[in-house]
Design an enzyme around this catalytic site. Structure first.
Site, PDB file in Angstrom:
ATOM      1  N   GLY A 107       0.964  57.073 -38.075  1.00 56.97           N
ATOM      2  CA  GLY A 107       2.006  56.567 -39.514  1.00 56.97           C
ATOM      3  C   GLY A 107       3.171  57.797 -39.106  1.00 56.97           C
ATOM      4  CB  CYS A 108       4.241  61.167 -39.474  1.00 60.47           C
ATOM      5  SG  CYS A 108       3.315  61.246 -41.188  1.00 60.47           S
TER       6      CYS A 108
END
Length: 228
Positions: free
Chosen positions: A160-161
């Site tokens: 994700g990030c």
């Protein structure tokens, strides 16, 4: 994780070569908050009872390696930057929270930085509301002003990030190094596949030990020299 035939196809296409690294690095410690690991090491199914966004023990394994990197960067006077999940307010409801409603229900203590790798006075804190550390933050402006040419990216989640930040860093022409054991995810499969894809297209991926070997010979520098 990937079949040999698929890995051979990547190699035939020329994917996965070493991009190299710069001479003026910054360290990103992304979302290493109690919401992403729980308040102590525990199996993930126990951890998500406390914080549904927790990655459990995988996060605590990575924290030891992130701590090694923060020590090196502080010794070298290199920037240590903390992009982190901002506390959610009603106005943050949108496409992301519609997909993952639990992100709107994290108690306040979940947003605290994990003590073992918490920021020191003077280090840059960047609250963010989306996955990438660059989206809606002044990160790129700060890096350019400080003369930074490369990033070491740690934290979570790999899929994700971390991935979103590395993709944006590549688009902005910052070379990135991702220590494979200093990033983490709630799924070992997702972690491994995303590291493979990051290494194939966007950044170099190596263990923390090798990352430190590459970094240690670089010279110290003061970001203030670039800002005055």
């Amino acid at each position: 994780m990937l079949p040999l035939e698929e890995r051979e196809t990547y190699a035939l296409a020329g994917l996965g070569g070493a991009a190299g690294f710069g001479k003026r690095p910054a360290l990103l410690v992304i979302d290493v908050q109690y919401r992403s690991v729980g308040d102590r090491p525990m199996p993930i199914r126990e951890a998500i009872k406390q914080f549904p966004t927790s990655c459990g023990e995988a996060g605590w394994h990575a924290i030891a390696h992130i701590a090694e990197l923060t020590r090196l960067f502080r010794e070298k006077n290199w920037p240590v930057i903390f992009p982190h999940v901002a506390r959610k307010v009603n106005q943050d409801r949108g496409a992301f929270s519609a997909k993952i409603p639990a992100i709107m229900r994290i108690p306040p203590e979940g947003y605290d930085f994990v003590r073992e790798v918490a920021p020191k006075p003077g280090e840059l804190l960047l609250p963010k509301t989306q996955a990438s550390a660059f989206f809606g933050t002044p990160l790129a402006t700060y890096l350019i002003g400080a003369g930074v040419d490369s990033l070491v990216v740690t934290g979570c989640t790999t899929s994700g990030c971390v991935r979103a930040s590395v993709v944006d860093a590549c688009a902005l022409n910052f070379k990135s190094l991702v220590p494979s054991d200093a990033v983490y995810d709630r799924s070992p499969t997702s972690h491994a596949v995303n590291l493979f894809d990051i290494a194939s297209k966007y950044a170099d991926v190596v263990p923390t030990e090798l990352a430190i070997e590459r970094l240690r010979p670089l010279s110290e520098f003061r970001t203030e020299d670039q800002l005055t």
